[in-house]
Design an enzyme around this catalytic site. Structure first.
Site, PDB file in Angstrom:
ATOM      1  N   CYS A  29      51.312 142.678  58.202  1.00 57.72           N
ATOM      2  CA  CYS A  29      52.599 141.973  58.180  1.00 57.72           C
ATOM      3  C   CYS A  29      52.440 140.531  57.721  1.00 57.72           C
ATOM      4  CB  CYS A  29      53.258 142.021  59.553  1.00 57.72           C
ATOM      5  SG  CYS A  29      53.870 143.656  59.897  1.00 57.72           S
ATOM      6  N   HIS A  78      45.713 145.601  63.102  1.00 54.37           N
ATOM      7  CA  HIS A  78      45.713 145.998  61.693  1.00 54.37           C
ATOM      8  C   HIS A  78      47.103 145.769  61.076  1.00 54.37           C
ATOM      9  CE1 HIS A  78      44.376 148.349  58.237  1.00 54.37           C
ATOM     10  NE2 HIS A  78      45.535 148.974  58.270  1.00 54.37           N
ATOM     11  N   TYR A  79      48.147 146.184  61.792  1.00 53.24           N
ATOM     12  CA  TYR A  79      49.500 145.985  61.281  1.00 53.24           C
ATOM     13  C   TYR A  79      49.927 144.526  61.378  1.00 53.24           C
ATOM     14  CZ  TYR A  79      50.131 150.684  59.988  1.00 53.24           C
ATOM     15  OH  TYR A  79      49.982 151.852  59.319  1.00 53.24           O
ATOM     16  N   HIS A  80      49.385 143.842  62.354  1.00 55.94           N
ATOM     17  CA  HIS A  80      49.630 142.399  62.454  1.00 55.94           C
ATOM     18  C   HIS A  80      49.164 141.728  61.149  1.00 55.94           C
ATOM     19  CE1 HIS A  80      50.022 138.638  64.873  1.00 55.94           C
ATOM     20  NE2 HIS A  80      49.178 138.208  63.943  1.00 55.94           N
TER      21      HIS A  80
END
Ligand code: MG
Length: 606
Positions: A302, A297-299
């Site tokens: 970003c 999700h954070y990948h």
């Protein structure tokens, strides 16, 4: 006078008259020698600041050359049903704060400190004012001034009730410090740099949407620009030290610098943002393209930060400030993301990940494909296989990040297993080395538990600890404890042929190393051998978490040493914030009494 009344009177003052000091500050911050600002400069020189504010508003209303990637043309904006509801609810002070919570009523006289459930996210994200931009869309699509008037009222009300006070920068991340005053305690939420950066970005959209409204008066313009300047300068001096927060902040700094070039500091705002992103790209993204939170999700978040920054920099002619190195790694991040995705465009729910709607992911792929038009794989993803070409490989391993994908194909009838066994990772990463998900022909057979919640009071934290615990993953524990070390080494990665193989090893606990060997037999059978060796003694357990209703779709056989006991506990899986579904938590447990290794062999037949 009651406090509420006093604040309302401050707001009323801001709405009708311009405090002289406020105005004087603003004019000194603008570069009045810019083309288009001649009249503003002349009015200022004559000391007529009311006329200067009117001229400045005329300038902004006719300024057509600067837009944002999100709103290329304010007059062509559309609004979805959910955005319309957010806007209408907001008229009654019923605010949507974050996923997983209902819309709460914040009072006729808005109480910005209202905290109905003690989840920190609910208190922080209130200050992102997510309903403001939908109000702008509602104004643009309906032409109804009520949205603009109410937005202005709430915007000024927020300024009046959330003052900047002295606070140690470190306090933004700490809860439970009883020595803080009420105002300091409130500031920890209202002015946390991540929230500030969110407002810095979104207020640009609000400016685009509302600037033509009658409610957007010259007096209000000055208050808006003063507040905006205060936000951006605060952010510039309070960047988070690291992590995805810093990336968000840098990207939003570029937005500020690109959208308001009239401020003298804007070149520096843009430069600061671009320099941080260039530096952090090489730091936060491993050479293989994995992002260091080890969280899909954070990948994704970003990637989109970097893309947004590029788009905005491109709009103001600064895209050449991002070197090839930056673009290469961004392209690798996208390829990584595509490769861990299942054929239904969902990613594993490792770490704090949650599911993302396919339509949202497809929109991203279309954007990424435009950014890298020569990349056939991106076009293939963006067009759902109608254009471009899929990669010439199936299984793929990322040894820096510790993500390993076994797959039979990229079609709906594929079998795909994703294993997570990498370095310690950053805050969102969970102690789950060796865990896996298994997707089979459209069904998730071993979904990761997800995260459910992030942080808050003891009750919230109890759930957080449970979902991120090692035992809530498809891996092995000693005495049910979380892993002490999370730094897997890859001993073998063999992604081709009829029997594909991964051997990974983690020094999980003092005196206990976990070596996991996975053999992938063309998606028909998967054999997992767990060897636990070292001097440690205690209860060693293998945990497996089949998806809800997944048990009929595979055969499972686990073989452990003599004395292994199988038992079942209540398991959960969370695909979205604050939503959880029950599922079985299967445990095979045995006492390790001496240095002799314990071996479990699991066979999954599909
Ligand atoms: Mg997990």
């Amino acid at each position: 006078m009651r406090p509420g009344r006093r604040i309302l009177s401050i707001v009323a003052l801001l709405l009708t008259a311009l405090p002289a000091a406020l105005a004087a500050d603003l004019w000194s911050r603008l570069d009045l020698s810019r083309p288009g600002l001649e009249k503003v400069e002349a009015c200022c020189a004559a000391g007529d600041y009311d006329a200067a504010a009117s001229a400045l508003l005329d300038y902004y209303r006719s300024r057509k050359c600067i837009a944002t990637p999100e709103i290329p043309s304010p007059s062509k904006v559309s609004i979805s049903a959910s955005q319309q509801k957010m806007a209408d609810d907001a008229l009654e002070h019923r605010f949507f704060v974050t996923d997983g919570y209902e819309v709460y009523f914040y009072g006729d006289d808005i109480n910005w400190r209202y905290w109905p459930v003690h989840d920190n996210e609910l208190r922080w994200q209130l200050h992102r004012q997510k309903w403001f931009t939908p109000m702008g869309m509602a104004f643009r699509t309906s032409g109804d001034e009520k949205y603009a008037e109410e937005w202005k009222r709430q915007y000024l009300d927020w300024i009046a009730k959330n003052p900047l006070v002295d606070i140690d920068a470190s306090e933004f991340e700490i809860t439970g410090n009883m020595s803080l005053s009420d105002a300091q305690e409130n500031m920890r939420f209202a002015w946390r740099p991540l929230e500030v950066s969110h407002r810095v970005q979104d207020q640009v959209f609000q400016f685009q949407l509302f600037v033509d409204a009658k409610a957007f008066t010259p007096v209000f313009l000055v208050a808006f620009l003063e507040n905006y300047y205060r936000h951006t300068e605060f952010l510039r001096h309070h960047f988070s030290k690291k992590g995805n927060h810093l990336l968000f902040q840098a990207q939003r700094m570029i937005y500020a610098g690109a959208f308001f070039p009239e401020f003298k500091e804007t070149a520096q705002w843009r430069r600061t943002g671009i320099d941080i992103l260039n530096r952090e790209m090489l730091k936060q993204v491993y050479p293989d393209g994995g992002q260091w939170e080890l969280d899909p999700h954070y990948h994704l978040a970003c990637i989109n930060i970097f893309c947004k920054a590029l788009d905005m920099a491109s709009l103001c002619g600064m895209d050449h400030d991002f070197p090839t190195e930056f673009l290469d790694r961004l392209e690798k991040m996208m390829t990584f993301y595509g490769n861990i995705c299942y054929p239904d465009y969902q990613t594993p729910c490792f770490s704090d990940a949650r599911l993302t709607e396919k339509r949202v992911t497809l929109r991203d792929w279309k954007r990424w494909s435009r950014l890298f038009p020569y990349n056939h794989y991106f076009r293939w993803m963006a067009s759902e296989g109608k254009e471009g070409a899929e990669p010439d490989y199936q299984s793929v391993g990322y040894l820096d990040s510790g993500f390993f994908v076994f797959r039979t194909s990229r079609n709906a009838d594929a079998v795909q297993m994703v294993v997570k066994a990498g370095p310690p990772g950053e805050w969102h990463c969970q102690p789950d080395n060796g865990t896996f998900e298994l997707w089979c022909r459209g069904r998730q057979l071993f979904p990761d538990s997800g995260s459910y919640v992030y942080g808050g009071d003891e009750e919230v934290m109890r759930w957080r600890r449970l979902f991120r615990s090692t035992a809530f993953h498809n891996t092995v524990t000693l005495d049910g404890k979380d892993l002490e070390k999370t730094c897997s080494r890859t001993l073998l990665w063999q992604p081709e042929g009829k029997v594909q193989q991964l051997v990974t090893e983690n020094p999980s606990y003092e005196g206990l190393t976990h070596r996991r060997t996975i053999e992938f037999y063309e998606g028909k059978r998967i054999v997992i051998k767990d060897e636990l060796y070292g001097d440690a003694t205690g209860k060693v357990a293998l945990h497996l978490h089949p998806g809800p209703d997944a048990l009929p779709y595979f055969r499972l056989k686990v073989k452990g040493p003599a004395g292994t006991v199988r038992r079942e506990e209540q398991g959960w899986v969370s695909y979205h914030y604050r939503e959880k579904v029950p599922r079985p938590h299967l445990i095979w447990e045995v006492e390790k009494k001496n240095h002799k290794p314990v071996v479990f062999t699991t066979t999954i037949t599909l």
